[in-house]
Each structure stands twice: as C-alpha cells, then as structure tokens.
Design an enzyme around this catalytic site. Structure first.
Site, short mmCIF file in Angstrom:
data_model
loop_
_atom_site.label_atom_id
_atom_site.label_comp_id
_atom_site.label_asym_id
_atom_site.label_seq_id
_atom_site.Cartn_x
_atom_site.Cartn_y
_atom_site.Cartn_z
N CYS A 242 48.72 43.91 54.26
CA CYS A 242 47.57 44.75 53.99
C CYS A 242 47.92 45.69 52.83
O CYS A 242 49.08 45.83 52.47
CB CYS A 242 47.26 45.61 55.21
SG CYS A 242 47.19 44.65 56.72
N ARG B 174 46.05 42.09 48.43
CA ARG B 174 46.98 42.00 49.57
C ARG B 174 46.28 41.58 50.86
O ARG B 174 46.94 41.29 51.85
CB ARG B 174 47.66 43.35 49.78
CG ARG B 174 48.44 43.82 48.58
CD ARG B 174 48.92 45.24 48.77
NE ARG B 174 50.00 45.31 49.71
CZ ARG B 174 51.29 45.35 49.40
NH1 ARG B 174 51.64 45.29 48.13
NH2 ARG B 174 52.19 45.44 50.31
N TRP C 263 44.58 42.22 56.03
CA TRP C 263 44.76 40.78 56.26
C TRP C 263 45.24 40.68 57.70
O TRP C 263 46.33 41.11 58.03
CB TRP C 263 45.81 40.23 55.29
CG TRP C 263 45.98 38.75 55.35
CD1 TRP C 263 45.15 37.79 54.84
CD2 TRP C 263 47.09 38.04 55.93
NE1 TRP C 263 45.67 36.55 55.08
CE2 TRP C 263 46.85 36.66 55.74
CE3 TRP C 263 48.25 38.43 56.59
CZ2 TRP C 263 47.73 35.70 56.19
CZ3 TRP C 263 49.12 37.46 57.03
CH2 TRP C 263 48.86 36.10 56.81
N ASN D 277 50.75 48.68 57.55
CA ASN D 277 51.03 47.34 57.06
C ASN D 277 52.30 46.87 57.73
O ASN D 277 53.36 47.46 57.52
CB ASN D 277 51.21 47.36 55.54
CG ASN D 277 51.58 45.99 55.00
OD1 ASN D 277 51.24 44.97 55.60
ND2 ASN D 277 52.29 45.98 53.89
N GLY D 278 52.22 45.82 58.55
CA GLY D 278 53.41 45.33 59.23
C GLY D 278 53.04 44.81 60.60
O GLY D 278 51.86 44.73 60.96
N GLU E 89 53.17 21.66 43.40
CA GLU E 89 52.42 22.81 42.88
C GLU E 89 50.96 22.43 42.60
O GLU E 89 50.04 23.20 42.90
CB GLU E 89 53.12 23.34 41.62
CG GLU E 89 52.43 24.50 40.92
CD GLU E 89 52.29 25.76 41.78
OE1 GLU E 89 52.84 25.81 42.90
OE2 GLU E 89 51.59 26.68 41.33
N LYS F 234 47.81 24.21 44.40
CA LYS F 234 46.68 24.84 43.68
C LYS F 234 45.36 24.32 44.23
O LYS F 234 44.43 25.08 44.48
CB LYS F 234 46.73 24.53 42.18
CG LYS F 234 47.88 25.09 41.36
CD LYS F 234 48.01 26.57 41.34
CE LYS F 234 48.88 27.04 42.45
NZ LYS F 234 49.47 28.35 42.34
N GLU G 276 44.65 25.60 47.85
CA GLU G 276 44.41 27.04 47.90
C GLU G 276 43.00 27.42 47.49
O GLU G 276 42.36 28.22 48.14
CB GLU G 276 45.34 27.73 46.89
CG GLU G 276 46.62 28.21 47.42
CD GLU G 276 47.35 28.97 46.33
OE1 GLU G 276 47.59 30.15 46.52
OE2 GLU G 276 47.69 28.37 45.28
N HIS H 170 57.00 4.97 52.02
CA HIS H 170 57.57 5.21 53.35
C HIS H 170 56.57 5.86 54.30
O HIS H 170 56.96 6.43 55.31
CB HIS H 170 58.83 6.07 53.24
CG HIS H 170 59.89 5.41 52.43
ND1 HIS H 170 60.77 4.48 52.96
CD2 HIS H 170 60.18 5.49 51.11
CE1 HIS H 170 61.57 4.04 52.01
NE2 HIS H 170 61.22 4.63 50.87
N LYS I 48 47.48 37.79 48.19
CA LYS I 48 48.35 37.61 47.02
C LYS I 48 49.81 37.78 47.40
O LYS I 48 50.67 37.05 46.93
CB LYS I 48 47.94 38.62 45.95
CG LYS I 48 48.77 38.54 44.66
CD LYS I 48 48.37 37.35 43.85
CE LYS I 48 49.17 37.23 42.56
NZ LYS I 48 49.13 35.84 42.06
C1 AGP Z 1 50.51 30.58 45.13
O1 AGP Z 1 49.38 30.43 44.34
C2 AGP Z 1 50.47 31.72 46.06
N1 AGP Z 1 50.09 32.92 45.44
C3 AGP Z 1 51.70 31.83 46.96
O2 AGP Z 1 52.16 30.57 47.31
C4 AGP Z 1 52.86 32.66 46.37
O3 AGP Z 1 53.49 31.96 45.34
C5 AGP Z 1 53.85 32.99 47.49
O4 AGP Z 1 53.18 33.72 48.48
C6 AGP Z 1 55.05 33.77 46.98
O5 AGP Z 1 54.67 34.98 46.42
P1 AGP Z 1 55.64 35.76 45.45
O6 AGP Z 1 55.85 34.90 44.25
O7 AGP Z 1 54.94 37.04 45.13
O8 AGP Z 1 56.92 35.97 46.19
#
Ligand code: AGP
Length: 613
Positions: free
Chosen positions: A2, A27, A75, A101-102, A486, A490, A493, A509, A608
């Site tokens: 959060c 966040r 979150w 937050n936690g 990756e 993308k 996500e 496999h 994020k």
């Molecule tokens: C990818 O698009 C995401 N934002 C997520 O996988 C991100 O890379 C991951 O949470 C790690 O975050 P960081 O690079 O801030 O450590």
C-alpha cells in the site's frame, strides 16, 4: 502493499494528502482513504473502495478541514477491498487513526486478546490492531510516540505505519520495521510529510530523511525527531537534498504511461550509458561500483522478481559469456528459503526497478548475512536496495508510473551488461580490444530501439488481428528464453490473456499438446547460432495448424516461409539482441490490452511495487 502518507504543518492537509496519494497509487489502488484532524481535536475519516479518483470525487466541495492528516491507498492483503477495510483505521473509540503497509503475522492472537479486553473491531484487517494497541497505551498515559513504539514492539512482521491521535493535534508519528516498504520523511518550513516513498514527498520539499529498519519518527510543525524503536533513544540524522523533475511524471501527449514509457526507451538506454562508457578511449566507469568490489569474485548469483527476474536471467548469459564465471539466477522469493551456498567470493546482483520489492530485499538480507558481496541494479535513487548494497548501478529511467515495467527492463539489461563488462575487465577475462568490441555496438542501441518504437502502428495492426485470442505461447531459446517469458508476462499483465513463456526446446515435452489454431505461437527466431533449432520448432507448430508470429532478423527470407506474421528487428550482437526483441513484444501486449479495453496503467490485482512477501 500500500501507499501511506501523513502531513502536519500549516497547510490544509486534505488536498495535500490526496495529491501525495496520487503519486503513491502505483503501490495499490483497490481502495483509498484519509483522516484529517483539526486544532481542536475534531477528526474526520473518509474512505472508499475503488480508485483514489472515486474518493476524491466524493470529497469535492466537502474536504475535511485541518492541518494534520494521514492517507492511504490500498492493495488488499487481509480483508476484501471494500469501504470498511479501506484505511485509515481507528480504534472503537475513534481516538487513534493509523495507516499501515505490511502484514501483522500474529494478528489472530492479538485480535483475540484485544477483544477479550473489550475492544470491538470494525474491519477485517490486521492493520486495525495497531490503532487499538495505541489507544490502550495512550490510555495508560503514554505519549503518542511511545504508544506507537510499544505497539510496534507487540506486532510481528514487517511494517510501515503512520498514525495520529485526537488528543494530540499537530502531531504525526511513523515507524518502520523490516522491509515492507520504506518510509521517508520530508522536512519543510514548519511542516513535515511522511510517505512510503519519494515521489509523494518531492513536490512539497526536497529535504528528506530516510527511516531505516527499526526506526520511528515524531513530526510536528516545530520539526522532526527520529528515535530507535528498540530503545526510544534519539537518533541524529540530517536531512539530505534530493533532485526531482516533476514534469517527468506527466503523461505528456501519450494516452497511457505504458506507451509513454515504452517510447522513452531510447533515452533511458542513452542515459544509462551516459558518462559510463567512453567510446573514444573505450573506458568504462561505473560510478557506484568500486572496482575492489569486483576483484576476486568467483561466482555470480542474480536475483529479482517478475520483469526484474527476467533481466537477471539475461544477466546470467552476460556473466557466463563475457566474464566467463559460473553464474546462476534465482527467483528472489525462493532464494532465501533454500539456504543458498554463499560466501565473500560470491557476487550477488539484485535487480529491482523500485528497490523496494520485499522478496528481493529479503534475498539481499540473506546474501549479506552469508557474507556475499552485493550490487543492486536499480532505478530508484535512495531506495532500500541501493542503501543495502555495497555497490549500485542505476538505470536512470526517471519515474516509471505504468505498473507494467518496460523502460526499466531494457535499461536494466544495459546496466547489467556494463556491470559484467566491468567484472570481466577486473578479472582480466577480456583485454582492451575485446572490451571495445563489446562496448562499441552499444552506441547504436538507442537509435535501433528508437527505430523499433516508431513501428508502433505496425504492432497495433497485428495486435488488433490477435486481440480476440484467449491463449498464447511464447517460445525462445538461449538468451531469448527470458524474453519469451517477459513477452508472455507483458501480455498477461495488461490484457489478462493467458500466455505461457517456454524455452523452445521444452515445447515438445508437453506444451505442444496445446497447439491448434486457437493458440497462436510467438517465436523469437533470430538469425543466430540457434536459428536451426528455432526453425524446427516453427515447423512443428505449423504441422499442428498453429499460427506463428515470428520475431525475426530483418532480411531473413526463410522465416517468412514458416511464420504467418513477422515482427522484424535489426541485426545486432547476440548479447544485445534481447534489448531489441522485447520491444515489439511490449507494444504487441500494449495494443492488445488497449483494444480489449483494459486498464493498461493500473491492471487489476497488481501493484507497481510489491512490498509484502
Ligand atoms: C512487471 O511488469 C511488473 N511490474 C513486476 O513483475 C515487477 O517487475 C516485479 O514486481 C519486481 O519489481 P521491482 O523491479 O520493482 O523489484
């Protein structure tokens, strides 16, 4: 995870808190709230499920008045994202208000204990416990700071908290335990802001103090005081001045931050190279990594999460190919639980855009505990990862607002490449000429990436043709395998389409059973040493009526016989090619998501920065 914020001073607190929360929304954004306290001890709490915008709209024309306040963007971890579970939380008498937050690990027992002492809980959250504990402590005659200190001693886990109390107008307190996201204190003229991270603070003041693990802060118009949570003793620390460009947070002419940030990649790469590589003298200078740190390294371990893990996976190829050292990568969330074998001859490279990801920080703590050397590849100046590491290579991308990492991925690859070149030089695995051959092609990267970003319309046309599919398979080999992962990440996500990334050799496999006309295959098939193998894979897909989109090297006529569609990338040295192949995959995911009407910058269920385990 959060975003939390607190303000105390002479300005109206509510608009300031809303503005700060806008900068923290990356966040978490499933609910938001604020609490405002006036000089007479009147408290107003407003909170709402949904995005911050909904809270802000509901407050139009009726902003609570007062110069002290706290705010939160959530979150959800404990309790559904609804109005009741939104922060701030208070005790049943409405005396103390907290934003948190936690995760409180022992919350069941604590809650039961408090209930047995007559407390009634209003929400399903663990966070509310803190307000009740503090209210009890205030009732025993403790100060606000001491009440928070005692509450933090009772709860287990990693936390960041900001709190205030009706009986203490003009005061806020904050504390940080562990790595559940940082806490930064902005120190202004007769005012202070406490927030989860810098972007929330810098529009108000550039003078900041970072709270370390196990520290707390008491803030009022007269100033801020830092204390040890363990002993309550005062800590002397002067504020540092940090640079900031508020314009860079604006979306500019772009529809989404993700698009803006993809388009910014040439500049981000250039800035990551700037001042570090002298292409005339072929000197390499990494300002944040003392050469002695790289001397005598015998093994390298790269860790990260999500996109940063994919960068770490590419980094292993760099270490093996350039520095000729044994290298491995690990998902940071797995790393610390497998009792990894580390000592001071091992270099651990932690890749993290935010430098605040709980799992990555925990992996760094484990590496530190076992005596390994630590370098962070990171985008956020002053973040926890950078403060924890022995050395840092910053990616210099500026703020990345889109939840989906794009420019920080390609810049992380550049930073890793430079770091490994420095490592190889330090152990004399390469001579000056070889270093020159490695560095010279980098000069062209910003241009090549820029040319790819100009093809956004081509990617858009292809994306529209594929936007209705429900499943995708992404295949790559060697250094392109992490790019397959990756590309798939993308797509999932931002578009919520199910996509799997696989090493192409693994296809037969198991995943091959999935292939039919409903499962398009994205094959990264460059004209490199693995081309023949990728051709076999594409033939196998064709034989099963699969549709192939190939990411291929410009001028490759053969690939056109095999693939139904082709996304071209210019020829480049194999080690640098992932920086190019990922670009069309990012745009493809973006345009599909836009076509499907998805919230590209704030996809559902994501945040994020993941500051909880
Ligand atoms: C990818 O698009 C995401 N934002 C997520 O996988 C991100 O890379 C991951 O949470 C790690 O975050 P960081 O690079 O801030 O450590």
């Amino acid at each position: 995870m959060c975003g939390i914020v607190g303000y105390v001073g002479h300005r109206p607190a509510a608009p300031l808190i809303i503005e700060a929360l806008q900068r923290l929304e990356y966040r978490g954004y499933d609910s938001a709230g604020l609490a405002i306290l006036d000089a007479d001890g009147n408290l107003a709490v407003r909170k709402r499920a949904g995005k911050l915008e909904e809270l802000a709209c509901s407050l139009q024309g009726s902003l609570p008045q007062g110069n002290t306040g706290v705010g939160h963007t959530r979150w959800a971890t404990h309790g559904r994202p609804n109005d009741l579970n939104a922060h701030p939380h208070s005790d049943c008498r409405g005396e103390v208000v907290v934003v948190h937050n936690g995760i409180i690990e022992s919350h069941h027992q604590l809650k039961e204990g408090l209930k047995a002492r007559g407390h009634r809980f209003l929400s399903e959250t663990d966070s509310e416990i803190i307000a009740h504990l503090m209210e009890e402590a205030l009732g025993r005659g403790l100060t606000l700071a001491e009440a928070l200190r005692q509450a933090m001693a009772v709860i287990q886990g990693a936390h960041a908290v900001v709190a205030m109390a009706r009986s203490c107008p003009g005061k806020i307190v904050g504390a940080r335990v562990g790595n559940a996201g940082g806490l930064v204190v902005g120190v202004g003229q007769n005012e202070a802001v406490i927030a989860s991270d810098l972007p929330a603070i810098l529009p108000f003041t550039r003078h900041v103090v970072f709270l370390n693990d196990g520290e707390m802060v008491e803030a009022g118009p007269e100033g801020v005081a830092l204390r040890s949570l363990a002993t309550g003793a005062l800590i002397e620390r002067t504020a540092v001045r940090v640079p900031y460009d508020p314009v860079s947070v604006a979306k500019g002419p772009y529809k989404h931050f993700m698009l803006k940030e993809m388009m910014e990649q040439p500049e981000a790469i250039l800035d990551t190279l700037r001042g570090r590589v002298d292409l005339e003298s072929l000197d390499l200078h990494l300002e944040g990594v003392d050469p002695s740190l790289l001397k005598g390294v015998e093994r390298v371990v790269l860790v990260g999460m999500g996109t940063s893990l994919h960068a770490a996976m590419v980094g292993r190829h760099y270490v093996e190919q350039i520095a000729r050292l044994p290298a491995e990568w690990d998902n940071a969330s797995e790393f610390r639980y497998r009792d990894p074998i580390l000592d001071d001859r091992v270099l651990v490279i932690a890749v993290s855009q935010s430098g605040e990801t709980a799992d990555t920080l925990a992996a760094m703590v484990e590496a530190r505990r076992k005596g390994a050397r630590l370098v962070a590849v990171c985008n956020v100046v002053g973040s926890q990862a950078t403060r924890m590491a022995d050395g840092v290579v910053y990616t210099r991308c500026g703020l990345e607002i889109g939840v989906c990492s794009t420019k920080t991925f390609t810049a992380s690859l550049v930073a890793l490449y430079l770091l490994v070149c420095a490592l190889a030089t330090s152990r004399q695995a390469i001579d000056r000429q070889a270093l020159g051959q490695l560095l010279l092609p980098m000069a062209r990267l910003p241009y090549l990436v820029g040319e790819l970003t100009k093809r956004s319309h081509e990617y858009e046309a292809l994306a529209h043709a594929f936007a209705h599919y429900q499943n995708f398979l992404y295949l790559g080999r060697g250094i392109q395998y992490p790019i397959a992962l990756e590309g798939a990440l993308k797509l999932k996500e931002v578009s919520y389409i199910h996509a799997e990334g696989y090493p192409a050799g693994e296809m037969k496999h198991g995943p091959i059973a999935l292939i039919d006309q409903n499962m398009p295959v994205m094959a990264i098939a460059l004209r490199d040493e693995l081309w023949d193998k990728m051709r076999n894979n594409m033939e196998q897909v064709r034989a099963r009526d699969g549709t192939i989109i190939a990411v291929a090297t410009e001028g490759d006529e053969e690939v056109q016989q095999l693939a139904h569609h082709t996304l071209w990338v210019p020829p480049a040295p194999t080690l640098l090619s992932p920086i190019l192949t990922v670009i069309p995959l990012q745009f493809f995911a973006y345009h599909i998501a836009v076509r499907r009407g998805c919230d590209v910058d704030q996809p559902r269920n994501l945040a994020k920065t993941v500051t909880v385990e």
